[in-house]
Write a protein that holds these residues in place. Structure first.
Motif, PDB file in Angstrom:
ATOM      1  N   PRO B  77       0.824  -1.229   0.000  1.00 20.42           N
ATOM      2  CA  PRO B  77       0.000   0.000   0.000  1.00 20.42           C
ATOM      3  C   PRO B  77       0.848   1.266   0.000  1.00 20.42           C
ATOM      4  O   PRO B  77       0.532   2.227  -0.705  1.00 20.42           O
ATOM      5  CB  PRO B  77      -0.797  -0.133   1.288  1.00 20.42           C
ATOM      6  CG  PRO B  77      -0.863  -1.577   1.566  1.00 20.42           C
ATOM      7  CD  PRO B  77       0.379  -2.183   1.002  1.00 20.42           C
ATOM      8  N   ARG B  78       1.942   1.248   0.766  1.00 17.71           N
ATOM      9  CA  ARG B  78       2.725   2.493   0.853  1.00 17.71           C
ATOM     10  C   ARG B  78       3.406   2.814  -0.460  1.00 17.71           C
ATOM     11  O   ARG B  78       3.702   3.960  -0.753  1.00 17.71           O
ATOM     12  CB  ARG B  78       3.748   2.371   1.991  1.00 17.71           C
ATOM     13  CG  ARG B  78       4.844   1.382   1.735  1.00 17.71           C
ATOM     14  CD  ARG B  78       5.670   1.166   2.966  1.00 17.71           C
ATOM     15  NE  ARG B  78       4.893   0.438   3.970  1.00 17.71           N
ATOM     16  CZ  ARG B  78       5.428  -0.436   4.817  1.00 17.71           C
ATOM     17  NH1 ARG B  78       6.719  -0.666   4.819  1.00 17.71           N
ATOM     18  NH2 ARG B  78       4.691  -1.061   5.684  1.00 17.71           N
ATOM     19  N   GLU B  79       3.648   1.780  -1.284  1.00 15.96           N
ATOM     20  CA  GLU B  79       4.269   2.053  -2.584  1.00 15.96           C
ATOM     21  C   GLU B  79       3.229   2.426  -3.629  1.00 15.96           C
ATOM     22  O   GLU B  79       3.581   2.801  -4.749  1.00 15.96           O
ATOM     23  CB  GLU B  79       5.083   0.836  -3.043  1.00 15.96           C
ATOM     24  CG  GLU B  79       6.371   0.718  -2.266  1.00 15.96           C
ATOM     25  CD  GLU B  79       6.758  -0.721  -1.996  1.00 15.96           C
ATOM     26  OE1 GLU B  79       6.198  -1.618  -2.627  1.00 15.96           O
ATOM     27  OE2 GLU B  79       7.615  -0.915  -1.121  1.00 15.96           O
ATOM     28  N   ALA B  81       0.944   4.636  -2.644  1.00 13.99           N
ATOM     29  CA  ALA B  81       0.377   5.852  -2.057  1.00 13.99           C
ATOM     30  C   ALA B  81       0.385   7.023  -3.022  1.00 13.99           C
ATOM     31  O   ALA B  81      -0.437   7.924  -2.892  1.00 13.99           O
ATOM     32  CB  ALA B  81       1.140   6.216  -0.788  1.00 13.99           C
ATOM     33  N   ASP B  82       1.299   7.031  -4.005  1.00 17.78           N
ATOM     34  CA  ASP B  82       1.326   8.168  -4.914  1.00 17.78           C
ATOM     35  C   ASP B  82       0.363   8.013  -6.085  1.00 17.78           C
ATOM     36  O   ASP B  82       0.161   8.962  -6.827  1.00 17.78           O
ATOM     37  CB  ASP B  82       2.755   8.416  -5.406  1.00 17.78           C
ATOM     38  CG  ASP B  82       3.368   7.144  -5.959  1.00 17.78           C
ATOM     39  OD1 ASP B  82       3.063   6.068  -5.422  1.00 17.78           O
ATOM     40  OD2 ASP B  82       4.133   7.220  -6.932  1.00 17.78           O
ATOM     41  N   THR B  86      -6.888   6.764  -0.589  1.00 18.46           N
ATOM     42  CA  THR B  86      -7.983   5.998  -0.006  1.00 18.46           C
ATOM     43  C   THR B  86      -8.557   6.734   1.192  1.00 18.46           C
ATOM     44  O   THR B  86      -7.804   7.183   2.054  1.00 18.46           O
ATOM     45  CB  THR B  86      -7.468   4.631   0.491  1.00 18.46           C
ATOM     46  OG1 THR B  86      -6.663   4.061  -0.529  1.00 18.46           O
ATOM     47  CG2 THR B  86      -8.617   3.712   0.812  1.00 18.46           C
ATOM     48  N   GLY B 107       0.653  13.271   3.703  1.00 19.54           N
ATOM     49  CA  GLY B 107       0.945  12.315   2.642  1.00 19.54           C
ATOM     50  C   GLY B 107       2.141  12.734   1.806  1.00 19.54           C
ATOM     51  O   GLY B 107       2.987  11.915   1.441  1.00 19.54           O
ATOM     52  N   LEU B 111       5.930  11.034   1.083  1.00 24.70           N
ATOM     53  CA  LEU B 111       6.509  10.776  -0.227  1.00 24.70           C
ATOM     54  C   LEU B 111       7.794  11.560  -0.431  1.00 24.70           C
ATOM     55  O   LEU B 111       8.491  11.367  -1.422  1.00 24.70           O
ATOM     56  CB  LEU B 111       5.516  11.154  -1.334  1.00 24.70           C
ATOM     57  CG  LEU B 111       4.179  10.426  -1.330  1.00 24.70           C
ATOM     58  CD1 LEU B 111       3.361  10.834  -2.530  1.00 24.70           C
ATOM     59  CD2 LEU B 111       4.387   8.930  -1.335  1.00 24.70           C
ATOM     60  N   THR B 158      -1.276  14.469  -2.829  1.00 21.21           N
ATOM     61  CA  THR B 158      -0.229  13.699  -3.501  1.00 21.21           C
ATOM     62  C   THR B 158      -0.542  13.495  -4.978  1.00 21.21           C
ATOM     63  O   THR B 158       0.168  12.783  -5.658  1.00 21.21           O
ATOM     64  CB  THR B 158      -0.074  12.320  -2.839  1.00 21.21           C
ATOM     65  OG1 THR B 158      -1.337  11.658  -2.878  1.00 21.21           O
ATOM     66  CG2 THR B 158       0.346  12.442  -1.398  1.00 21.21           C
TER      67      THR B 158
END
Lengths: 415, 614
Positions: B77-79, B81-82, B86, B107, B111, B158
């Motif tokens: 999920p964190r990869e 995020a960009d 959600t 956010g 990043l 983001t």
């Protein structure tokens, strides 16, 4: 310069005082409080802290904690007095207030006394002592009320960021927990069970913890989905050096401290301590490179921050100096009973601590803003584009302000 | 932009997959709506897009999900995020920081964007979402709609290509929901963002959708298509669609505007007919504020069962429609008799408090000039409200208008700062919880707050004990409300609707003459809502006074005899549902908007009239 200082600006994000400045100021007052037992000086310190808090605190949730710290201070004094009353006090005294029946204790508990004679001198000494502790707490409470804890943690170095987030999350959880307890106690009332008392509090414990657990899981999911924990690729060599520096540095700090404190190693203690500190800081700095995070509008340390923190440090320094100059005035004796006298110069020194009430930026009062924005949100239906796709006229006009979304996106893309 | 390739998800120890056979594509720049009854796996599909399923929730995901070309199997999920933003059901659970501006920046900080880029995007987003005035505010002090906008803004900064939203408007009042939907519209139209959202309140969103994905039943593969085509077959649909299906309009209208253009013939047909059949509003068509829906038998001689029954039968409007009213009366018949006896004997205190003019039922509660102050805010200001037995009142108004405060004042949680409040002849804040239980019951916004035990059976036993009721009373109610619930089920494992019914049963165990519900339809699908409506109608027909605080205009239209609108703690409107609701654009139900100026409120009313005239 004086004109600029005299008219303190409204606190906005860019003029807001660095949170560290408030903490330095408060710790300065606390240091001063720890150097005296004169109740008049301590009262003056409480007054100074209270005045600054009243003049410069915001309506933020953490600002309301000052009242709690005041109560905590009173509680400390109370506990100190109760203990002195029940357990006696080593202070010799002649003015007996009451004589409690003394509990006979076995031989091995010699030196401990329960009950017995209660003297006015002993109680007065306990009061001075408790007041000192209470003042320390109130000074810490002032810093807590004036400086946003989250902003303070934002000033931490990058490598400590994760620890900072943990603390911020924990702190924002505390108010949620309190709200949960209140809600569930109210719900007990709906079930026809008493909503007051210890039993009620205990019975809502489990649901409150369950709720907190659920909330932390969903917060963790949200943070993950928002990119928390993204790491940069760091060459292995750098990683190893970071580990070596941090571990070695911490070892050095330990060895150096030991050397300083032990009788024999004073010669090598200081250099080892300093070298350890430098290595550990280097490790932290290198470790920060692993984190890809950047920082949004960090607090700046400006002239006002210097003045605020300087005033606190000045109070501490003046009190320490007064301590060597006229120790008797700062520590009025409990035996024999005498009315304490306010020493003029140390009192003037304490008043320097009032400076932040004039130079720190004025906080926004949220009360007005709240009413205004609430009405604004309600009175805005005109800004909502019609429900028909194809004529979002109002929307388009407002969006023009932003640059074309496509182009900057690709350029600023973080990969 | 989003591709599901034969995806099925099985959680941990579950025997059946939560969703299976999901095979669909959401093109770039579309607003795509995910619909279906509760528990069909809408949240699972949404979380599969942002990678939380399976990376965070566990379970097995078969098939392949790609978002903007990235496979969620290889990207955490964190990869993602960009590219994916959600926002979950509860915006408060989403916030990491404490002020609006920090939250918008969070956010981007993760990043690692440059400070000047962050600053510019925060300013843009503040303008885009109309949050500029709130930038320094603590998030906890914001209203629900504002919080939802901040949550959307915090993922927008983001510049994600895809926005995933789970029930963004369910907890919001109609005006705040419009705000949020306007923002989504703007994102889709102006920024080309792809939006995938799940929502129970279709009447608010379906007209904005470009594509609808219907999950018809648990484990069934999704049906994808144009909104009008899907709505024609969907088990969940908004009233305007129900009206369209009833009148056989084609293509099916999705918005009030489309429906109005087709409705002229229906309006002509209904012009001479008085709305009826639906019940709730009939007795009030001309009679002003007092309730005649109450049972006159109770007034004359509360002890005589025969009288009471005759009164109810003679009352033309008390039932929920012929078939529903009958069954409800049969089901609760034993109880109404006990109720009457109870009112006559057990609580003599309520007897003297009768309507002075003798019209309507006995007073269940009354507030006179009630003011309540919470902190520095006047939550209620000189509120006068009378509630009579047998009457259903909907309390409406925007988030924070004082609805919940009024309800909790009626159960004695707040002490009035001025004025008086009487419930069943007693001042609730001075009455002990055990006594108060017999006068008034409140089902709070989160029904879970009422449930402490770890099985349904234990919960029922505790409720009987609390209310001094005969053992088995509560379990009997639960069986009636939820026929297929096992004794050993944990209350947490129930669905939203089941949990609400359990809480309702617990509250009803003490047989309070006044029943209060705070936002009962939050998170309920149309079927669960329909069951709730039946149930509450049955209770009202037995002489219970019901007050519900709700944002759901359709629910108010179906149930309430009277609507009271609060604004900033003051009553701004109080009158029969038909009059209050029709005159207000924000609170009018869809059917009333379509058929205006005719006073029709709900689809069943229209259906009934059409049957009668056919």
């Amino acid at each position: 310069m004086s004109a600029r200082v005299a008219g303190a600006p409204r606190a906005t994000r860019s003029t807001a005082l660095h949170a560290g400045a408030w903490w330095l100021w408060a710790l300065g007052l606390a240091t001063a409080a720890s150097r005296t037992t004169n109740p008049l000086l301590l009262g003056l310190l409480i007054g100074v802290a209270g005045y600054v808090v009243a003049a410069r605190r915001t309506d933020a949730p953490w600002a309301r904690s000052y009242g709690a710290f005041l109560k905590l201070g009173l509680l400390v004094i109370g506990i100190r007095l109760v203990f002195a009353f029940l357990l006696g006090s080593p202070i010799p005294g002649t003015h007996t207030l009451v004589t409690l029946p003394e509990v006979p204790l076995p031989e091995w508990a010699r030196g401990v006394r329960i009950g017995g004679r209660v003297t006015a001198e002993g109680m007065l000494f306990a009061f001075y002592d408790g007041l000192k502790l209470g003042t320390l707490l109130i000074c810490v409470g002032a810093a807590n009320a004036l400086a946003s804890p989250a902003r303070l943690l934002k000033s931490l170095p990058g490598a400590l960021y994760e620890a900072g987030v943990a603390v911020v999350v924990a702190m924002s959880f505390a108010p949620h927990l309190v709200a949960d307890v209140q809600r569930l106690r109210a719900a007990r009332r709906l079930r026809g069970r008493p909503d007051r008392g210890v039993k009620a509090l205990l019975q809502v414990g489990l649901p409150v913890l369950e709720g907190a657990l659920e909330r932390s899981v969903s917060l963790a999911a949200a943070m993950d989905a928002r990119g928390y924990g993204r790491t940069a690729q760091v060459p292995p060599a750098v990683r190893h050096i970071t580990t070596a520096l941090t571990l070695g540095g911490l070892l050095g700090v330990c060895a150096g401290t030991y050397g300083l404190l032990a009788d024999t190693g004073a010669a090598y203690g200081l250099p080892v301590l300093l070298a350890g500190l430098v290595a550990a800081l280097g490790g932290l700095w290198l470790g920060g490179r692993r984190s890809v995070r950047s920082r949004y509008r960090p607090d700046r340390w400006g002239l006002r921050a210097w003045l605020v923190s300087g005033s606190g440090i000045a109070v501490a320094a003046l009190m320490i100096w007064a301590n060597s100059y006229d120790p008797a005035a700062l520590h009025p004796p409990a035996v024999p009973l005498t009315a304490p006298v306010l020493p003029l110069w140390p009192a003037a020194g304490v008043l320097v601590g009032l400076l932040p009430a004039f130079v720190a930026p004025l906080p926004m009062r949220a009360a007005g803003a709240e009413a205004g924005s609430g009405a604004g949100a309600a009175a805005e239906p005109g800004a909502v584009p019609g429900p028909v796709p194809g004529e979002p006229g109002a929307g388009r006009a407002r969006v023009r302000k932003s640059p074309a979304p496509g182009a900057p996106h690709t350029k600023e893309s973080p990969q | 932009m989003i591709r599901f390739d034969q995806v099925s998800v099985t959680y941990g120890d579950a025997a059946e997959p939560a969703v299976q056979g999901v095979d669909l594509t959401v093109p770039e720049g579309e607003l795509c709506l995910l619909v279906g009854p509760s528990g069909v796996g809408k949240s699972t599909v949404l979380n599969a897009v942002c990678g939380l399923v399976p990376h965070f929730t566990g379970g097995t995901l078969r098939g392949r999900v790609t978002v903007a070309g990235r496979d969620t199997r290889t990207h955490k999920p964190r990869e993602l995020a960009d590219v994916v933003g959600t926002v979950g059901q509860d915006p408060l659970a989403h916030f990491v920081t404490d002020t609006v501006e920090d939250e918008l920046a969070y956010g981007m900080e993760s990043l690692g964007l440059a400070p000047d880029v962050m600053r510019r995007r925060v300013e843009e987003t503040l303008d885009l979402l109309g949050l500029a005035d709130l930038r320094d505010r603590a998030i906890t002090t914001l209203s629900g709609g504002q919080q939802q906008r901040v949550a959307i803004g915090s993922v927008l900064t983001t510049h994600p290509k895809v926005l995933v939203l789970d029930e963004p408007t369910s907890a919001l009042d109609p005006a705040a929901a419009e705000e949020v939907l306007a923002v989504l519209q703007r994102l889709v139209h102006d920024l080309g963002t792809t939006v995938l959202l799940a929502e129970h309140r279709l009447e608010r969103v379906v007209q904005y959708a470009d594509q609808v994905i219907l999950l018809p039943a648990p484990g069934a593969p999704p049906v994808v298509g144009a909104p009008a085509d899907i709505m024609a077959v969907s088990p969940v649909h908004p009233p305007v669609v129900a009206l369209g299906r009833l009148a056989h309009w084609s293509p099916l209208p999705l918005s009030v505007r489309d429906a109005r253009r087709k409705a002229s013939s229906l309006r002509e047909r209904l012009a001479g007919v008085e709305p009826g059949g639906n019940g709730a509003t009939v007795p009030h068509a001309g009679s002003g504020a007092s309730s005649s829906g109450a049972d006159p038998g109770a007034d004359a001689d509360p002890g005589a069962d025969a009288d009471a029954d005759a009164g109810a039968d003679a009352d033309p409007g008390a039932g929920a429609g012929p078939e529903d009213g009958g069954s409800a009366r049969k089901r609760f018949g034993w109880w109404r008799r006990r109720e009457d006896r109870h009112r006559a004997g057990a609580t003599p205190g309520s007897e003297p408090v009768r309507a002075p003019e003798g019209s309507g039922g006995p007073l269940a509660a009354e507030t006179v000039g009630l003011s309540v102050r919470r902190g520095r805010i006047d939550a209620l200001h000189r509120v006068g409200l009378t509630v009579r037995a047998g009457e259903t009142i909907a309390l409406m108004g925007r988030n924070g208008a004082g609805k919940s405060t009024l309800l909790s004042t009626l159960v004695g949680m707040h002490e009035p700062t001025a004025g008086s409040v009487r419930v069943g002849g007693a001042a609730p804040h001075r009455t002990g919880p055990r006594t108060l239980l017999r006068h008034v019951g409140l089902v709070p916004q989160e029904p879970r707050d009422l449930l402490y035990a770890d099985t349904v059976a234990a919960e029922c036993a505790a409720a009987d004990h609390d209310a001094d009721a005969a053992p088995g009373t509560c379990r009997g109610l639960v069986t009636r409300l939820l026929p297929d619930v096992q004794d050993s089920t944990h209350p947490r494992d129930l669905s939203e609707g089941q949990r609400l019914a359990l809480a309702l049963a617990v509250v009803l165990t003490a047989r309070p003459p006044l029943l209060l519900l705070d936002e009962p339809t939050r998170g309920l699908d149309y079927a669960a809502k329909g069951r709730l409506v039946q149930l509450l109608r049955g209770l009202a027909a037995e002489g219970h006074a019901i007050v519900l605080a709700t944002h759901d205009v359709e629910l108010a239209a179906e149930l309430a005899h009277r609507v009271v609108i609060l604004a900033d703690g003051e009553v701004v409107a109080d009158g029969p549902t038909a009059e209050v609701v029709v005159s207000s654009p924000a609170f009018a139900p869809q059917v009333s908007k379509v058929l205006a100026p005719l006073p029709w409120l709900t689809v069943p009313q229209v259906a009934h009239a059409l049957e009668a005239t056919a």
